[in-house]
Design a protein around this motif. Structure first.
Motif, PDB file in Angstrom:
ATOM      1  N   MET A   1       0.818  -1.181   0.000  1.00 54.83           N
ATOM      2  CA  MET A   1       0.000   0.000   0.000  1.00 54.83           C
ATOM      3  C   MET A   1       0.864   1.247   0.000  1.00 54.83           C
ATOM      4  O   MET A   1       1.869   1.302   0.664  1.00 54.83           O
ATOM      5  N   GLY A   2       0.403   2.246  -0.731  1.00 53.35           N
ATOM      6  CA  GLY A   2       1.119   3.509  -0.788  1.00 53.35           C
ATOM      7  C   GLY A   2       0.770   4.388   0.392  1.00 53.35           C
ATOM      8  O   GLY A   2       0.002   4.013   1.274  1.00 53.35           O
ATOM      9  N   PRO A   3       1.336   5.578   0.393  1.00 51.51           N
ATOM     10  CA  PRO A   3       1.031   6.498   1.485  1.00 51.51           C
ATOM     11  C   PRO A   3      -0.427   6.965   1.430  1.00 51.51           C
ATOM     12  O   PRO A   3      -1.089   6.876   0.410  1.00 51.51           O
ATOM     13  N   LYS A   4      -0.907   7.455   2.557  1.00 48.70           N
ATOM     14  CA  LYS A   4      -2.273   7.956   2.650  1.00 48.70           C
ATOM     15  C   LYS A   4      -2.421   9.190   1.751  1.00 48.70           C
ATOM     16  O   LYS A   4      -1.553  10.062   1.771  1.00 48.70           O
ATOM     17  N   PRO A   5      -3.496   9.276   0.941  1.00 51.35           N
ATOM     18  CA  PRO A   5      -3.645  10.434   0.054  1.00 51.35           C
ATOM     19  C   PRO A   5      -3.790  11.728   0.850  1.00 51.35           C
ATOM     20  O   PRO A   5      -4.497  11.766   1.857  1.00 51.35           O
ATOM     21  N   ASN A   6      -3.104  12.766   0.375  1.00 55.19           N
ATOM     22  CA  ASN A   6      -3.193  14.035   1.080  1.00 55.19           C
ATOM     23  C   ASN A   6      -4.399  14.837   0.585  1.00 55.19           C
ATOM     24  O   ASN A   6      -5.133  14.416  -0.304  1.00 55.19           O
ATOM     25  N   ALA A   7      -4.603  15.996   1.157  1.00 52.66           N
ATOM     26  CA  ALA A   7      -5.789  16.810   0.871  1.00 52.66           C
ATOM     27  C   ALA A   7      -5.844  17.235  -0.592  1.00 52.66           C
ATOM     28  O   ALA A   7      -6.929  17.312  -1.174  1.00 52.66           O
ATOM     29  N   ARG A   8      -4.698  17.504  -1.194  1.00 54.92           N
ATOM     30  CA  ARG A   8      -4.691  17.928  -2.602  1.00 54.92           C
ATOM     31  C   ARG A   8      -5.219  16.833  -3.514  1.00 54.92           C
ATOM     32  O   ARG A   8      -5.987  17.098  -4.433  1.00 54.92           O
ATOM     33  N   ILE A   9      -4.807  15.610  -3.263  1.00 55.63           N
ATOM     34  CA  ILE A   9      -5.251  14.484  -4.082  1.00 55.63           C
ATOM     35  C   ILE A   9      -6.745  14.266  -3.900  1.00 55.63           C
ATOM     36  O   ILE A   9      -7.481  14.086  -4.872  1.00 55.63           O
ATOM     37  N   LEU A  10      -7.218  14.315  -2.673  1.00 55.48           N
ATOM     38  CA  LEU A  10      -8.646  14.124  -2.407  1.00 55.48           C
ATOM     39  C   LEU A  10      -9.478  15.234  -3.047  1.00 55.48           C
ATOM     40  O   LEU A  10     -10.556  14.982  -3.602  1.00 55.48           O
ATOM     41  N   ARG A  11      -8.982  16.462  -2.997  1.00 52.71           N
ATOM     42  CA  ARG A  11      -9.679  17.590  -3.615  1.00 52.71           C
ATOM     43  C   ARG A  11      -9.737  17.414  -5.125  1.00 52.71           C
ATOM     44  O   ARG A  11     -10.761  17.667  -5.763  1.00 52.71           O
ATOM     45  N   ASP A  12      -8.647  16.945  -5.710  1.00 55.15           N
ATOM     46  CA  ASP A  12      -8.600  16.724  -7.155  1.00 55.15           C
ATOM     47  C   ASP A  12      -9.569  15.616  -7.560  1.00 55.15           C
ATOM     48  O   ASP A  12     -10.282  15.739  -8.557  1.00 55.15           O
ATOM     49  N   ILE A  13      -9.620  14.547  -6.784  1.00 53.71           N
ATOM     50  CA  ILE A  13     -10.522  13.438  -7.089  1.00 53.71           C
ATOM     51  C   ILE A  13     -11.972  13.901  -7.017  1.00 53.71           C
ATOM     52  O   ILE A  13     -12.780  13.588  -7.891  1.00 53.71           O
ATOM     53  N   SER A  14     -12.313  14.666  -5.975  1.00 53.52           N
ATOM     54  CA  SER A  14     -13.698  15.138  -5.851  1.00 53.52           C
ATOM     55  C   SER A  14     -14.052  16.099  -6.971  1.00 53.52           C
ATOM     56  O   SER A  14     -15.185  16.075  -7.480  1.00 53.52           O
ATOM     57  N   ALA A  15     -13.103  16.942  -7.398  1.00 53.77           N
ATOM     58  CA  ALA A  15     -13.372  17.868  -8.502  1.00 53.77           C
ATOM     59  C   ALA A  15     -13.614  17.095  -9.794  1.00 53.77           C
ATOM     60  O   ALA A  15     -14.538  17.419 -10.557  1.00 53.77           O
ATOM     61  N   ARG A  16     -12.811  16.065 -10.047  1.00 51.71           N
ATOM     62  CA  ARG A  16     -13.006  15.260 -11.258  1.00 51.71           C
ATOM     63  C   ARG A  16     -14.370  14.570 -11.252  1.00 51.71           C
ATOM     64  O   ARG A  16     -15.052  14.494 -12.271  1.00 51.71           O
ATOM     65  N   GLU A  17     -14.789  14.075 -10.095  1.00 48.81           N
ATOM     66  CA  GLU A  17     -16.099  13.418  -9.991  1.00 48.81           C
ATOM     67  C   GLU A  17     -17.231  14.401 -10.248  1.00 48.81           C
ATOM     68  O   GLU A  17     -18.192  14.089 -10.949  1.00 48.81           O
ATOM     69  N   MET A  18     -17.128  15.593  -9.675  1.00 46.84           N
ATOM     70  CA  MET A  18     -18.190  16.587  -9.851  1.00 46.84           C
ATOM     71  C   MET A  18     -18.277  17.060 -11.297  1.00 46.84           C
ATOM     72  O   MET A  18     -19.371  17.277 -11.817  1.00 46.84           O
ATOM     73  N   VAL A  19     -17.131  17.205 -11.954  1.00 45.03           N
ATOM     74  CA  VAL A  19     -17.136  17.595 -13.364  1.00 45.03           C
ATOM     75  C   VAL A  19     -17.807  16.513 -14.192  1.00 45.03           C
ATOM     76  O   VAL A  19     -18.638  16.793 -15.063  1.00 45.03           O
ATOM     77  N   LYS A  20     -17.484  15.256 -13.898  1.00 44.05           N
ATOM     78  CA  LYS A  20     -18.063  14.148 -14.660  1.00 44.05           C
ATOM     79  C   LYS A  20     -19.576  14.059 -14.452  1.00 44.05           C
ATOM     80  O   LYS A  20     -20.324  13.818 -15.398  1.00 44.05           O
ATOM     81  N   GLN A  21     -20.042  14.261 -13.235  1.00 42.33           N
ATOM     82  CA  GLN A  21     -21.462  14.158 -12.940  1.00 42.33           C
ATOM     83  C   GLN A  21     -22.281  15.263 -13.605  1.00 42.33           C
ATOM     84  O   GLN A  21     -23.430  15.044 -13.985  1.00 42.33           O
ATOM     85  N   ASN A  22     -21.716  16.452 -13.734  1.00 35.17           N
ATOM     86  CA  ASN A  22     -22.473  17.607 -14.222  1.00 35.17           C
ATOM     87  C   ASN A  22     -22.118  18.020 -15.646  1.00 35.17           C
ATOM     88  O   ASN A  22     -22.566  19.069 -16.101  1.00 35.17           O
ATOM     89  N   GLU A  23     -21.324  17.221 -16.340  1.00 36.35           N
ATOM     90  CA  GLU A  23     -20.839  17.620 -17.658  1.00 36.35           C
ATOM     91  C   GLU A  23     -21.974  17.816 -18.668  1.00 36.35           C
ATOM     92  O   GLU A  23     -22.006  18.824 -19.375  1.00 36.35           O
ATOM     93  N   VAL A  24     -22.925  16.909 -18.730  1.00 32.61           N
ATOM     94  CA  VAL A  24     -23.995  16.987 -19.730  1.00 32.61           C
ATOM     95  C   VAL A  24     -24.864  18.219 -19.497  1.00 32.61           C
ATOM     96  O   VAL A  24     -25.169  18.962 -20.431  1.00 32.61           O
ATOM     97  N   ALA A  25     -25.241  18.450 -18.255  1.00 31.12           N
ATOM     98  CA  ALA A  25     -26.090  19.610 -17.948  1.00 31.12           C
ATOM     99  C   ALA A  25     -25.356  20.908 -18.240  1.00 31.12           C
ATOM    100  O   ALA A  25     -25.935  21.845 -18.823  1.00 31.12           O
TER     101      ALA A  25
END
Length: 103
Positions: A1-25
């Motif tokens: 297992m790698g190191p625990k993800p830091n806040a920047r990585i978690l923020r980036d992941i959540s931003a990518r998810e939100m963009v994907k969810q709202n892209e069509v609208a």
């Protein structure tokens, strides 16, 4: 297992998810807002709806970040790693298809 993800990585992941969810609208509202053939009132309402979206739903907020360290510079896109992390993993033999050059 790698190191625990830091806040920047978690923020980036959540931003990518939100963009994907709202892209069509977002694209639909953008099309309506920029369509000159539609009445101004309809275009205005579409623009207001665009402004009501969360800031992380904008594709421009997604940045390339290293998945291991969270760095935002020197990213090798194919692997999603910074130059240094790429070098460490390549030398350890953890990246498939990557070998040290023998000149």
């Amino acid at each position: 297992m790698g190191p625990k993800p830091n806040a920047r990585i978690l923020r980036d992941i959540s931003a990518r998810e939100m963009v994907k969810q709202n892209e069509v609208a977002r694209r639909a509202y953008l099309y309506v807002a920029r369509n000159q053939a539609l009445p101004p009132q309809v275009r205005y309402q579409a623009q207001l709806q665009l402004n009501n979206f969360h800031i992380r739903t904008r594709p421009s907020c997604v940045r390339n970040r290293c998945t291991e360290s969270g760095k935002g510079r020197g990213i090798i896109n194919e692997f999603g790693l910074s130059r240094f992390q790429f070098r460490l993993k390549a030398l350890a033999g953890e990246l498939p298809g990557v070998k040290k050059a023998s000149w």
